[in-house]
Design a protein around this motif. Structure first.
Motif, PDB file in Angstrom:
ATOM      1  N   VAL A 180       0.854  -1.196   0.000  1.00  0.00           N
ATOM      2  CA  VAL A 180       0.000   0.000   0.000  1.00  0.00           C
ATOM      3  C   VAL A 180       0.887   1.243   0.000  1.00  0.00           C
ATOM      4  O   VAL A 180       0.685   2.172  -0.790  1.00  0.00           O
ATOM      5  CB  VAL A 180      -0.944  -0.004   1.223  1.00  0.00           C
ATOM      6  CG1 VAL A 180      -1.791   1.265   1.247  1.00  0.00           C
ATOM      7  CG2 VAL A 180      -1.822  -1.247   1.226  1.00  0.00           C
ATOM      8  N   ASN A 236       2.335   2.205  -3.213  1.00  0.00           N
ATOM      9  CA  ASN A 236       1.338   2.418  -4.283  1.00  0.00           C
ATOM     10  C   ASN A 236       1.498   1.362  -5.375  1.00  0.00           C
ATOM     11  O   ASN A 236       1.477   1.672  -6.566  1.00  0.00           O
ATOM     12  CB  ASN A 236       1.464   3.825  -4.877  1.00  0.00           C
ATOM     13  CG  ASN A 236       1.138   4.891  -3.844  1.00  0.00           C
ATOM     14  OD1 ASN A 236       0.128   4.811  -3.160  1.00  0.00           O
ATOM     15  ND2 ASN A 236       2.014   5.867  -3.713  1.00  0.00           N
ATOM     16  N   SER A 283      -0.360  -1.538  -5.837  1.00  0.00           N
ATOM     17  CA  SER A 283      -1.475  -2.478  -5.955  1.00  0.00           C
ATOM     18  C   SER A 283      -1.608  -3.045  -7.361  1.00  0.00           C
ATOM     19  O   SER A 283      -1.830  -4.243  -7.534  1.00  0.00           O
ATOM     20  CB  SER A 283      -2.791  -1.781  -5.588  1.00  0.00           C
ATOM     21  OG  SER A 283      -2.701  -1.311  -4.282  1.00  0.00           O
ATOM     22  N   GLY A 294      -2.254  -4.669   4.931  1.00  0.00           N
ATOM     23  CA  GLY A 294      -2.184  -4.761   3.478  1.00  0.00           C
ATOM     24  C   GLY A 294      -3.536  -4.902   2.804  1.00  0.00           C
ATOM     25  O   GLY A 294      -3.613  -4.979   1.578  1.00  0.00           O
ATOM     26  N   ALA A 344      -5.004  -3.838  -1.012  1.00  0.00           N
ATOM     27  CA  ALA A 344      -3.999  -3.786  -2.081  1.00  0.00           C
ATOM     28  C   ALA A 344      -4.340  -4.803  -3.164  1.00  0.00           C
ATOM     29  O   ALA A 344      -4.027  -4.602  -4.338  1.00  0.00           O
ATOM     30  CB  ALA A 344      -2.606  -4.056  -1.520  1.00  0.00           C
ATOM     31  N   PRO A 373      -6.898  -0.068  -2.374  1.00  0.00           N
ATOM     32  CA  PRO A 373      -5.979   0.363  -1.311  1.00  0.00           C
ATOM     33  C   PRO A 373      -6.381   1.730  -0.745  1.00  0.00           C
ATOM     34  O   PRO A 373      -7.148   2.457  -1.373  1.00  0.00           O
ATOM     35  CB  PRO A 373      -4.634   0.452  -2.042  1.00  0.00           C
ATOM     36  CG  PRO A 373      -4.989   0.718  -3.463  1.00  0.00           C
ATOM     37  CD  PRO A 373      -6.300   0.026  -3.710  1.00  0.00           C
TER      38      PRO A 373
END
Lengths: 179, 559
Positions: free
Chosen positions: B213, B216, B218, B238, B241, B405
């Motif tokens: 997460v 960034n 995901s 998490g 994600a 996320p």
């Protein structure tokens, strides 16, 4: 499966985490207030036990060197150095290999020295290349420099004569060679 | 320019729009500079909450959260939030006032050695000793807080220095710190070996954490997991994600994770850990954790690798950069998806046998799990949910089903009760167009309830869904299961009247004690134009299952 066969799970192993020997870490840090507190605080909160610690200036006034020894039989040195590296003010860490470095420690011993003992103490001092740096009616102060083991040996020779006080600096070390 | 004004300029240069805080004697110059600075200051009611609001802001937006506090008690009140941000790797900058330079060390009025106090719980801290340092340290603080493994940075600013005149020009290049160079790329050779190991695994499982997460990453995670039919589980931090409605998702793992996820870890031959740190809530009894597995561990923090569980293939790097390379390497190999069929039939058998489930309530009874499911329905499964700490937090993690996320904001590592409301305020300030709901517990909510005043005063329309069982529920559960039902300090009593309390703060208060009304009441709470609290009376003695009792192995799950 072609190239994938080259990595078989059963062939994967982890490296040993405990070295089983004493380590001398030479740590270059920024010469700023509180840096020593960060280093020593890290050791206490992670449960790492420092055996000796010596701090002093380097050839660069902006940088200090912390030399510390710890027991690799108890602590995973790899984890210790990785945690130390996370401190922003820590610039470089070197785990001094015994064969590739020179490590020295200094100690001062105050020994009770009646007249009949003095000759023997002076003789020990000569054998260990130690120096008598203070003499009074009842005591001598002896200065000795050397490896950790040498100082241990010297201490055990002096102890029977009445060791009044002692102080040791902890080891300092430099890597051999030109780099 | 005055150093305090330079501080504001440096904050703006770092892209700051919002600050959470409270003024006091030692940060008067800072607050004076705030008058002319074009920044929104969210005045909170307690510094701890300001810190949590900054965390919520950071979690929701991915930007650095900023909190101000004065010296002494203002600074020490921030300590819990700083520790929380450290444990959950939340990018935050805390700026405290300090007594005048000449008073430092004299036990001056409202003096506390906050740099000393927080040494073990910060990523870094900086005490300004010269006025020129102030803007420079702010830039360093943002760089350190937001790069590598994110975390809290404290900048302590003596009040006299803030008033000095200094020269300030914004930095032209990136901050350079000789002792700080995070390794982002990951070693290509190690990544290639990892791909080959995955190709040879017959029972692989992906175990992802909050690091994904934070990175960034995901999309990159989804690309990797779906480049073959890999099963995936994730930690509490998490969640979101990887989408919970995806067929490869096994649910959360760990103490209150699904049986499928935990049994999967137990029987896996290869675990691919990404941005996760093998916390004790995940591993249970370490010596019996995943006994058949080899480990690939991808993390941006090298110290996490082999800290608790030795890694066979360590990869230090940013998940966003490493994962695409791993996916590419894996795709370049000739692999056979069919090798995973046996593994999936084992997993599907667990999923069929052990779905997440609960006994339905009796007539009118509101089961806490049902409340979370209803919350999902009412918010379309797409709200930003913050939570406090305890049973309700675990039920939210189990039953909400996060598909994106930064929609799930909670205190995972430190487990800070009272986190939910202030972090919701921070999240709502960061994302005013999103629905932000705090799922609270009655034991937790009271710990920072004063922030309802912030929500009202500062016009931050957060919604609180209070899961009110009258107990410190998780502690009560442990006393019931592991302490011979010797209940001690867990009954919360009849006070407060939550509806009146909400009203006293100027918010809307509602109460629901019948499951038939819950949907309508939740909708009314959401529809209210302003902060609102819905007091939901849930089953008082419901236990949170399944559960790995502390110190046990995954296969010993109960409930």
């Amino acid at each position: 499966m072609g190239a994938a066969d080259m990595v078989r799970l059963e062939d994967l192993h982890v490296s040993r985490t405990l070295s089983g020997r004493k380590h001398v870490l030479s740590i270059l840090v920024e010469n700023r207030p509180g840096v020593l507190a960060r280093v020593s605080g890290l050791f206490s909160r992670r449960g790492f036990n420092i055996d000796t610690l010596a701090v002093g200036p380097t050839e660069d006034p902006a940088i200090s060197r912390i030399t510390l020894t710890l027991d690799g039989a108890v602590h995973p040195i790899d984890q210790v150095t990785k945690q130390l590296h996370k401190l922003i003010n820590v610039l470089k860490i070197r785990d001094m290999e015994p064969d590739d470095s020179v490590a020295r420690e200094m100690a001062l011993f105050k020994v009770s020295a009646a007249v009949e003992n003095r000759a023997e103490i002076v003789q020990f001092a000569e054998i260990f290349r130690a120096k008598i740096v203070d003499v009074s009616r009842r005591a001598l102060i002896v200065e000795v420099t050397g490896s950790h083991d040498k100082i241990e040996a010297f201490e055990s020779m002096l102890r029977p004569h009445g060791l009044l006080e002692m102080v040791r600096t902890g080891e300092v070390a430099l890597a051999r060679g030109g780099d | 320019m005055r150093a305090a004004d330079a501080l504001m300029e440096s904050l703006k240069h770092e892209g700051v729009d919002h600050i959470f805080g409270i003024p006091g004697g030692a940060n008067l110059p800072t607050y004076d500079a705030l008058v002319d600075a074009d920044l929104r200051h969210v005045q909170v009611m307690h510094e701890q909450a300001g810190g949590h609001a900054a965390e919520g802001y950071a979690h929701a937006s991915g930007k650095v959260g900023v909190a101000f506090g004065t010296s002494g008690p203002g600074a020490t009140n921030l300590v819990t939030a700083i520790a929380d941000a450290m444990m959950d790797s939340v990018p935050t900058v805390f700026i405290t006032g300090q007594v005048r330079t000449e008073l430092i060390g004299t036990d001056g009025f409202q003096e506390a050695d906050i740099v000393g106090v927080t040494l073990p719980i910060v990523k870094h801290s900086l005490l300004c000793t010269e006025a020129d340092h102030i803007p420079q340290y702010i830039h360093e603080a943002f760089h350190i807080a937001s790069t590598g493994r994110p975390g809290p940075v404290l900048v302590d600013v003596p009040t006299d220095l803030s008033k000095e005149e200094i020269e300030y020009s914004p930095p032209t290049g990136p901050v350079e710190l000789p002792g700080y160079r995070p390794n982002l790329e990951g070693n290509s050779k190690q990544i290639r070996i990892a791909a080959k190991a995955v190709a040879n695994a017959r029972r692989p499982i992906v175990y992802s954490g909050g690091g994904v997460v934070n990175a960034n990453a995901s999309e990159e995670l989804r690309e990797f997991v779906t480049c073959d039919n890999f099963p995936i589980t994730s930690t509490l931090m998490g969640l979101g994600a990887f989408p919970a409605d995806h067929p490869q998702w096994l649910g959360m793992l760990g103490m209150h994770g699904t049986r499928t996820a935990n049994y999967g870890m137990d029987e896996a031959d290869l675990i691919i850990a990404i941005g996760a740190r093998f916390d004790d809530r995940i591993t249970g009894k370490l010596s019996e954790f995943a006994p058949n597995a080899k480990f690939i561990h991808i993390d941006i923090d090298p110290a996490e690798i082999s800290k608790n569980v030795p890694a066979h293939i360590p990869i230090v790097g940013d998940a966003k950069r490493v994962l695409p390379k791993l996916t590419r390497e894996y795709r370049s190999l000739q692999t056979d998806t069919a090798r995973l069929e046996g593994w999936w039939s084992r997993i599907k058998a667990w999923q069929d046998e052990y779905p997440l489930t609960y006994e339905p309530g009796t007539e009118g009874e509101i089961k806490p799990q049902f409340m979370v499911e209803m919350m999902h329905k009412v918010t379309g499964g797409d709200a930003i949910i913050t939570s406090d700490v305890g049973q309700h937090q675990m039920w939210a993690a189990q039953y909400y089903g996060f598909n994106k996320p930064r929609r799930w904001i909670n205190s995972g590592g430190l487990g800070t009760m009272g986190f939910g409301l202030p972090s919701a305020i921070g999240a709502k300030v960061a994302c005013p167009d999103e629905e932000v709901v705090c799922l609270a517990g009655d034991g937790s909510l009271i710990m920072n309830i004063q922030e309802l005043a912030t929500a009202v005063n500062q016009d931050v329309p957060v919604k609180i869904f209070l899961q009110n069982n009258g107990y410190m529920g998780m502690v009560r559960q442990w006393q019931e299961l592991f302490w011979d039902e010797r209940y001690s300090g867990v009954e919360n009593g009849p006070s407060p009247d939550w509806v009146k309390l909400a009203e006293a703060f100027g918010a809307k208060g509602l109460r629901c004690d019948d499951s038939a009304d819950l949907e309508e009441m939740m909708e009314a709470t959401i529809a209210h134009d302003g902060p609102a609290l819905l007091d939901v009376r849930t089953s008082p003695r419901e236990n949170c299952y399944p559960m790995i009792p502390a110190g046990n192995a995954a296969r010993d799950m109960v409930g």
